[in-house]
Each structure stands twice: as structure tokens, then as C-alpha cells.
Design a protein around this motif. Sequence first.
Motif, PDB file in Angstrom:
ATOM      1  N   ALA A   1       0.806  -1.106   0.061  1.00  0.00           N
ATOM      2  CA  ALA A   1      -0.063   0.087   0.355  1.00  0.00           C
ATOM      3  C   ALA A   1       0.970   1.614   0.558  1.00  0.00           C
ATOM      4  CB  ALA A   1      -1.124   0.079   0.932  1.00  0.00           C
ATOM      5  N   ARG A   2       1.578   1.196   0.675  1.00  0.00           N
ATOM      6  CA  ARG A   2       2.703   2.730   0.709  1.00  0.00           C
ATOM      7  C   ARG A   2       3.328   2.536  -0.443  1.00  0.00           C
ATOM      8  NH1 ARG A   2       6.327   0.615   4.849  1.00  0.00           N
ATOM      9  NH2 ARG A   2       7.984   0.074   3.095  1.00  0.00           N
TER      10      ARG A   2
ATOM     11  N   GLU B   1       3.890   5.744  -4.491  1.00  0.00           N
ATOM     12  CA  GLU B   1       4.188   6.712  -6.339  1.00  0.00           C
ATOM     13  C   GLU B   1       3.511   7.590  -6.814  1.00  0.00           C
ATOM     14  OE1 GLU B   1       5.770   6.212 -10.095  1.00  0.00           O
ATOM     15  OE2 GLU B   1       6.745   4.473  -7.917  1.00  0.00           O
ATOM     16  N   ARG B   2       2.158   8.012  -5.268  1.00  0.00           N
ATOM     17  CA  ARG B   2       1.171   8.965  -6.595  1.00  0.00           C
ATOM     18  C   ARG B   2       1.416   9.847  -6.368  1.00  0.00           C
ATOM     19  NH1 ARG B   2      -5.177   8.675  -5.597  1.00  0.00           N
ATOM     20  NH2 ARG B   2      -5.554  10.408  -6.415  1.00  0.00           N
ATOM     21  N   PHE B   3       1.981  10.386  -5.303  1.00  0.00           N
ATOM     22  CA  PHE B   3       2.428  11.240  -3.800  1.00  0.00           C
ATOM     23  C   PHE B   3       3.493  11.820  -3.896  1.00  0.00           C
ATOM     24  CE2 PHE B   3      -1.732  10.237  -3.128  1.00  0.00           C
ATOM     25  CZ  PHE B   3      -2.270  10.903  -2.951  1.00  0.00           C
ATOM     26  N   PHE B   4       4.862  10.938  -3.507  1.00  0.00           N
ATOM     27  CA  PHE B   4       6.173  11.575  -3.865  1.00  0.00           C
ATOM     28  C   PHE B   4       7.296  11.664  -5.217  1.00  0.00           C
ATOM     29  CE2 PHE B   4       6.130   9.282   0.684  1.00  0.00           C
ATOM     30  CZ  PHE B   4       4.864  10.411   1.118  1.00  0.00           C
ATOM     31  N   ASN B   5       8.045  12.466  -5.059  1.00  0.00           N
ATOM     32  CA  ASN B   5       8.638  12.745  -5.634  1.00  0.00           C
ATOM     33  C   ASN B   5       9.251  11.124  -5.541  1.00  0.00           C
ATOM     34  OD1 ASN B   5      11.290  13.486  -4.063  1.00  0.00           O
ATOM     35  ND2 ASN B   5      10.005  15.771  -4.380  1.00  0.00           N
ATOM     36  N   ALA B   6      10.483  10.721  -6.358  1.00  0.00           N
ATOM     37  CA  ALA B   6      11.402  10.316  -6.937  1.00  0.00           C
ATOM     38  C   ALA B   6      12.873  10.069  -5.365  1.00  0.00           C
ATOM     39  CB  ALA B   6      12.257  10.042  -7.905  1.00  0.00           C
TER      40      ALA B   6
ATOM     41  N   LEU C   1       1.122  17.306  -4.571  1.00  0.00           N
ATOM     42  CA  LEU C   1       1.348  16.792  -3.723  1.00  0.00           C
ATOM     43  C   LEU C   1       3.252  17.111  -4.647  1.00  0.00           C
ATOM     44  CD1 LEU C   1      -0.692  14.602  -1.312  1.00  0.00           C
ATOM     45  CD2 LEU C   1      -0.517  16.677  -1.170  1.00  0.00           C
ATOM     46  N   THR C   2       2.980  16.558  -5.860  1.00  0.00           N
ATOM     47  CA  THR C   2       4.597  16.661  -6.088  1.00  0.00           C
ATOM     48  C   THR C   2       5.100  17.506  -6.194  1.00  0.00           C
ATOM     49  OG1 THR C   2       3.213  16.055  -8.044  1.00  0.00           O
ATOM     50  CG2 THR C   2       3.306  13.844  -6.941  1.00  0.00           C
ATOM     51  N   ASP C   3       4.297  19.095  -5.866  1.00  0.00           N
ATOM     52  CA  ASP C   3       5.060  20.524  -6.676  1.00  0.00           C
ATOM     53  C   ASP C   3       5.488  20.100  -4.504  1.00  0.00           C
ATOM     54  OD1 ASP C   3       4.003  19.803  -8.921  1.00  0.00           O
ATOM     55  OD2 ASP C   3       3.105  21.637  -8.025  1.00  0.00           O
TER      56      ASP C   3
END
Length: 122
Positions: free
Chosen positions: A20-21, A26-31, A70-72
Motif C-alpha cells: 500500500a505504501r 508512487e502517486r504522491f512522492f517524488n523519486a 502534492l508532488t510540487d
Amino acid sequence: MLIGIGLDLCEIARMGNENARAMFTERFFNAEERAYVEARGAAAAQSAAGIFAAKEAALKALGCGIALPLTDVGVTHDEAGAPRYRLCGEAAAKMAALGGKAMHLSITHEGGMAAAVAILEG
């Protein structure tokens, strides 16, 4: 001058399931954030919850809630491990439009929760 303040809580157990994490990050965090979380080993869920709370706190400090990606809102860590913001895209534009010069971040974890405070300074 204080322009905005944001506070958010995130339940660590919400990030506890590795599969799940992975989908969530992957959806909300950058690399860079994903790599940081995975490198934390047993503390991965705690770190993911702290970063997610930091992202939501930043958007609240900008006065826009979840109206921006959120990725911004990037969360990095200095050499000592202290968290820092690195805004880009729409979040950076919103901060500039408000006259923001810096955004400060504090993250804490306790009792199954992660909390973050964002202070927007102008």
C-alpha cells in the motif's frame, strides 16, 4: 513576517503495509522522497507518514488545501537529517504570489502518529 502556518497529522499505520505504501508513495512522492523512505528500513512507514503530513501542512500554510499537486511540495533532509522543503511548480508559484521567501518545516512522530508544522515566512 509570518504569512501562513499549516499543521497536519498522519497515522503511521496507514503507511505500514509495504504494498500500500509503494502505491501511495508512487502517486504522491517524488523519486528522491521514495528513495529516502525505502532506505529507512523498519522506519519507512514512520518516515512516509511524516513526509505526507509535511506536504499537507505546506499546502495549508499556502492557504490552498489540497488544491495543488502534492508532488510540487518536496521534502528533503540536510546532512544532520533535519527536514527541509523544496517547492516547485504550482506550489512555488503560489508561495511567490503570496510574497513568501522561505518555508520552514518541523516533523515529529509519537504514539502511532506523525505530525508536521509548516511556517511560511515573507
